[in-house]
Design a protein around this motif. Structure first.
Motif, PDB file in Angstrom:
ATOM      1  N   ASN A  23      -3.432  -3.017  -7.343  1.00  0.00           N
ATOM      2  CA  ASN A  23      -3.249  -1.737  -6.666  1.00  0.00           C
ATOM      3  C   ASN A  23      -2.998  -1.934  -5.175  1.00  0.00           C
ATOM      4  O   ASN A  23      -3.450  -2.912  -4.569  1.00  0.00           O
ATOM      5  CB  ASN A  23      -4.479  -0.852  -6.847  1.00  0.00           C
ATOM      6  CG  ASN A  23      -4.654  -0.400  -8.286  1.00  0.00           C
ATOM      7  OD1 ASN A  23      -3.683  -0.287  -9.036  1.00  0.00           O
ATOM      8  ND2 ASN A  23      -5.895  -0.155  -8.680  1.00  0.00           N
ATOM      9  N   GLU A  24      -2.295  -0.974  -4.581  1.00  0.00           N
ATOM     10  CA  GLU A  24      -2.121  -0.990  -3.136  1.00  0.00           C
ATOM     11  C   GLU A  24      -3.441  -0.641  -2.460  1.00  0.00           C
ATOM     12  O   GLU A  24      -4.356  -0.133  -3.095  1.00  0.00           O
ATOM     13  CB  GLU A  24      -1.036   0.000  -2.706  1.00  0.00           C
ATOM     14  CG  GLU A  24      -1.375   1.463  -2.929  1.00  0.00           C
ATOM     15  CD  GLU A  24      -0.950   1.970  -4.289  1.00  0.00           C
ATOM     16  OE1 GLU A  24      -0.983   3.201  -4.484  1.00  0.00           O
ATOM     17  OE2 GLU A  24      -0.587   1.148  -5.161  1.00  0.00           O
ATOM     18  N   THR A  25      -3.543  -0.924  -1.173  1.00  0.00           N
ATOM     19  CA  THR A  25      -4.748  -0.566  -0.434  1.00  0.00           C
ATOM     20  C   THR A  25      -4.681   0.906  -0.029  1.00  0.00           C
ATOM     21  O   THR A  25      -3.617   1.525  -0.064  1.00  0.00           O
ATOM     22  CB  THR A  25      -4.908  -1.429   0.825  1.00  0.00           C
ATOM     23  OG1 THR A  25      -3.851  -1.130   1.737  1.00  0.00           O
ATOM     24  CG2 THR A  25      -4.881  -2.906   0.478  1.00  0.00           C
ATOM     25  N   ALA A  97      10.914   0.723   4.273  1.00  0.00           N
ATOM     26  CA  ALA A  97       9.627   1.280   3.845  1.00  0.00           C
ATOM     27  C   ALA A  97       9.745   2.781   3.612  1.00  0.00           C
ATOM     28  O   ALA A  97       9.222   3.330   2.634  1.00  0.00           O
ATOM     29  CB  ALA A  97       8.553   0.983   4.885  1.00  0.00           C
ATOM     30  N   LYS A  98      10.430   3.462   4.519  1.00  0.00           N
ATOM     31  CA  LYS A  98      10.623   4.911   4.391  1.00  0.00           C
ATOM     32  C   LYS A  98      11.464   5.242   3.170  1.00  0.00           C
ATOM     33  O   LYS A  98      11.152   6.177   2.407  1.00  0.00           O
ATOM     34  CB  LYS A  98      11.292   5.441   5.663  1.00  0.00           C
ATOM     35  CG  LYS A  98      11.469   6.952   5.715  1.00  0.00           C
ATOM     36  CD  LYS A  98      12.006   7.362   7.081  1.00  0.00           C
ATOM     37  CE  LYS A  98      12.083   8.879   7.218  1.00  0.00           C
ATOM     38  NZ  LYS A  98      13.118   9.464   6.360  1.00  0.00           N
ATOM     39  N   PRO A 141       5.862   1.510  -4.839  1.00  0.00           N
ATOM     40  CA  PRO A 141       6.593   1.861  -3.610  1.00  0.00           C
ATOM     41  C   PRO A 141       5.681   1.908  -2.380  1.00  0.00           C
ATOM     42  O   PRO A 141       6.051   1.422  -1.313  1.00  0.00           O
ATOM     43  CB  PRO A 141       7.183   3.235  -3.936  1.00  0.00           C
ATOM     44  CG  PRO A 141       7.350   3.225  -5.417  1.00  0.00           C
ATOM     45  CD  PRO A 141       6.169   2.455  -5.934  1.00  0.00           C
ATOM     46  N   LYS A 142       4.478   2.469  -2.560  1.00  0.00           N
ATOM     47  CA  LYS A 142       3.535   2.506  -1.440  1.00  0.00           C
ATOM     48  C   LYS A 142       3.114   1.093  -1.057  1.00  0.00           C
ATOM     49  O   LYS A 142       3.024   0.764   0.137  1.00  0.00           O
ATOM     50  CB  LYS A 142       2.307   3.335  -1.812  1.00  0.00           C
ATOM     51  CG  LYS A 142       1.267   3.425  -0.700  1.00  0.00           C
ATOM     52  CD  LYS A 142       0.056   4.261  -1.119  1.00  0.00           C
ATOM     53  CE  LYS A 142      -1.008   4.289  -0.027  1.00  0.00           C
ATOM     54  NZ  LYS A 142      -2.202   5.080  -0.440  1.00  0.00           N
ATOM     55  N   GLY A 143       2.856   0.251  -2.049  1.00  0.00           N
ATOM     56  CA  GLY A 143       2.467  -1.123  -1.772  1.00  0.00           C
ATOM     57  C   GLY A 143       3.575  -1.905  -1.093  1.00  0.00           C
ATOM     58  O   GLY A 143       3.333  -2.709  -0.180  1.00  0.00           O
ATOM     59  N   TYR A 144       4.823  -1.679  -1.523  1.00  0.00           N
ATOM     60  CA  TYR A 144       5.973  -2.338  -0.895  1.00  0.00           C
ATOM     61  C   TYR A 144       6.087  -1.900   0.559  1.00  0.00           C
ATOM     62  O   TYR A 144       6.313  -2.714   1.451  1.00  0.00           O
ATOM     63  CB  TYR A 144       7.241  -2.007  -1.670  1.00  0.00           C
ATOM     64  CG  TYR A 144       8.462  -2.726  -1.172  1.00  0.00           C
ATOM     65  CD1 TYR A 144       8.851  -3.944  -1.721  1.00  0.00           C
ATOM     66  CD2 TYR A 144       9.242  -2.199  -0.152  1.00  0.00           C
ATOM     67  CE1 TYR A 144       9.977  -4.613  -1.261  1.00  0.00           C
ATOM     68  CE2 TYR A 144      10.367  -2.860   0.319  1.00  0.00           C
ATOM     69  CZ  TYR A 144      10.739  -4.063  -0.250  1.00  0.00           C
ATOM     70  OH  TYR A 144      11.844  -4.726   0.227  1.00  0.00           O
ATOM     71  N   ALA A 145       5.921  -0.595   0.788  1.00  0.00           N
ATOM     72  CA  ALA A 145       5.993  -0.068   2.148  1.00  0.00           C
ATOM     73  C   ALA A 145       4.886  -0.648   3.022  1.00  0.00           C
ATOM     74  O   ALA A 145       5.105  -0.973   4.196  1.00  0.00           O
ATOM     75  CB  ALA A 145       5.911   1.459   2.131  1.00  0.00           C
ATOM     76  N   GLN A 146       3.695  -0.802   2.456  1.00  0.00           N
ATOM     77  CA  GLN A 146       2.591  -1.396   3.218  1.00  0.00           C
ATOM     78  C   GLN A 146       2.916  -2.822   3.633  1.00  0.00           C
ATOM     79  O   GLN A 146       2.598  -3.242   4.757  1.00  0.00           O
ATOM     80  CB  GLN A 146       1.309  -1.362   2.388  1.00  0.00           C
ATOM     81  CG  GLN A 146       0.709   0.025   2.244  1.00  0.00           C
ATOM     82  CD  GLN A 146      -0.540   0.034   1.375  1.00  0.00           C
ATOM     83  OE1 GLN A 146      -0.800  -0.908   0.613  1.00  0.00           O
ATOM     84  NE2 GLN A 146      -1.329   1.091   1.491  1.00  0.00           N
ATOM     85  N   LEU A 151       4.581  -6.634   8.006  1.00  0.00           N
ATOM     86  CA  LEU A 151       5.551  -7.570   8.584  1.00  0.00           C
ATOM     87  C   LEU A 151       6.024  -7.097   9.955  1.00  0.00           C
ATOM     88  O   LEU A 151       6.173  -7.896  10.883  1.00  0.00           O
ATOM     89  CB  LEU A 151       6.742  -7.725   7.640  1.00  0.00           C
ATOM     90  CG  LEU A 151       6.459  -8.434   6.320  1.00  0.00           C
ATOM     91  CD1 LEU A 151       7.698  -8.403   5.427  1.00  0.00           C
ATOM     92  CD2 LEU A 151       6.007  -9.867   6.544  1.00  0.00           C
ATOM     93  N   VAL A 152       6.270  -5.803  10.080  1.00  0.00           N
ATOM     94  CA  VAL A 152       6.748  -5.253  11.350  1.00  0.00           C
ATOM     95  C   VAL A 152       5.742  -5.507  12.470  1.00  0.00           C
ATOM     96  O   VAL A 152       6.118  -5.848  13.605  1.00  0.00           O
ATOM     97  CB  VAL A 152       7.036  -3.743  11.211  1.00  0.00           C
ATOM     98  CG1 VAL A 152       7.249  -3.100  12.574  1.00  0.00           C
ATOM     99  CG2 VAL A 152       8.251  -3.512  10.325  1.00  0.00           C
TER     100      VAL A 152
END
Length: 210
Positions: A23-25, A97-98, A141-146, A151-152
């Protein structure tokens, strides 16, 4: 994660938050959080020291861990990675991410595969390409965005210069400039490191060159 034996070594591969079966955080994370996560995993497995191979985001995790835990780091291999992203690439990550949160991971599949693999490799439609496609589509998708946001905000230039373990840097010769320049910078920053190019390969050089 995946546990296996390769030529007398135990290989441990594990999922980052929001990827694979994890799961994403709740509120996101930084690269240092992922390095702390790796430390907890090693403690759980009762492993005192490791050789770390980090690809892309994994390479930043490897840098953070190796700098913070030299006594637990036998060697480091950094593959197609950087210590800090140039502003233009960071802006691309923010936009990505967006996009995935608004339109799903389908929206970035083609662009990602073209960044990872040469056109010749993609045309062969190999099992590896299909595996990478599947891994992307099954991520959150949320996890990928996180991961993009981590990285940014990452800047591990001071950590890279503190790495004392024997270090090998590998990069595809046709990868984006952020990564080819990043590989050269890492080679200069990490004393005694070795730099190797995988000719004719892009960001997925470790996969395409098999």
């Amino acid at each position: 994660g995946l546990f296996s034996l390769i030529k007398g070594r135990r290989l441990i591969s594990y999922d980052l938050p929001g990827h694979g079966g994890r799961n994403e955080t709740v509120s996101g994370y930084q690269i240092q959080d992922l390095a702390d996560d790796l430390e907890r995993l090693l403690d759980y497995c009762q492993i005192k020291s490791v050789s770390i191979v980090g690809v892309s985001i994994g390479g930043l995790v490897a840098q953070a861990f190796a700098a913070a835990h030299p006594e637990r780091t036998n060697s480091v291999v950094l593959v197609n990675t950087v210590s800090v992203y140039p502003e233009s690439f960071a802006a691309n990550l923010t936009a990505r991410a967006k996009l995935v949160q608004e339109e799903g991971l389908d929206s970035i599949i083609d662009a990602t595969l073209n960044m990872w693999f040469t056109s010749e490799y993609l045309e062969r439609d190999t099992e590896t390409v299909q595996l990478v496609r599947s891994m992307l589509l099954t991520a959150s998708p949320k996890g990928y965005a996180q991961a993009c946001h981590a990285l940014v905000s990452a800047d591990l230039q001071s950590e890279a210069s503190e790495i004392t373990a024997p270090t090998t840097i590998i990069c595809g010769s046709e990868d984006l400039t952020a990564f080819t320049d990043g590989a050269r910078w890492l080679h200069q920053a990490i004393e005694g490191s070795q730099l190797h190019w995988i000719e004719g390969s892009k960001h997925g050089a470790a996969l395409e060159s098999q």
